[in-house]
Design a protein around this motif. Sequence first.
Motif, short mmCIF file in Angstrom:
data_model
loop_
_atom_site.label_atom_id
_atom_site.label_comp_id
_atom_site.label_asym_id
_atom_site.label_seq_id
_atom_site.Cartn_x
_atom_site.Cartn_y
_atom_site.Cartn_z
N ILE A 183 -7.36 0.38 -6.36
CA ILE A 183 -6.60 -0.60 -5.57
C ILE A 183 -6.85 -2.00 -6.09
N ALA B 286 0.83 -1.20 0.00
CA ALA B 286 0.00 0.00 0.00
C ALA B 286 0.87 1.25 0.00
N LYS C 14 -11.19 5.09 -5.39
CA LYS C 14 -9.92 4.58 -4.84
C LYS C 14 -9.97 3.06 -4.66
N GLY C 15 -11.09 2.55 -4.20
CA GLY C 15 -11.22 1.10 -4.02
C GLY C 15 -11.05 0.35 -5.32
N PHE D 170 -1.09 4.22 -1.45
CA PHE D 170 -2.40 4.02 -0.85
C PHE D 170 -2.28 3.93 0.67
N LYS D 171 -3.36 4.18 1.36
CA LYS D 171 -3.39 3.97 2.81
C LYS D 171 -3.58 2.48 3.06
N ARG E 184 -14.90 -3.18 1.21
CA ARG E 184 -15.02 -2.19 0.14
C ARG E 184 -14.96 -2.99 -1.17
N GLY F 199 -14.74 -2.14 -4.33
CA GLY F 199 -13.82 -1.76 -5.40
C GLY F 199 -14.50 -1.55 -6.74
N LEU G 7 -9.37 -3.00 3.45
CA LEU G 7 -10.81 -3.00 3.24
C LEU G 7 -11.18 -3.63 1.90
N VAL G 8 -10.39 -3.36 0.87
CA VAL G 8 -10.65 -3.96 -0.45
C VAL G 8 -10.40 -5.47 -0.40
N ARG H 260 -5.08 0.93 5.37
CA ARG H 260 -6.46 0.61 5.74
C ARG H 260 -7.35 0.43 4.51
N ASP H 261 -7.17 1.29 3.51
CA ASP H 261 -7.97 1.17 2.28
C ASP H 261 -7.70 -0.15 1.58
#
Length: 58
Positions: free
Chosen positions: A51, A23, A47-48, A28-29, A41, A43, A35-36, A31-32
């Motif tokens: 990623i 990440a 952003k999702g 990217f963060k 998340r 996607g 989540l994906v 955490r994001d």
Amino acid sequence: MAITVEKLKENFAKNGQTLAQWARENGFKPRDVYLVVGGQRKGNYGKGHEIAVKLGLK
């Protein structure tokens, strides 16, 4: 062709890299990314989606 989350995790383990490292290296963060990969998340956009595409999930 999209890969599965299991295959993705297997590839990261094989290469000795964490999702958090990936990440940060890709701007990217962490955490994001988690989540994906974890499915919270989807996607489908934003952003999702970016990623998911970079990880090869889409």
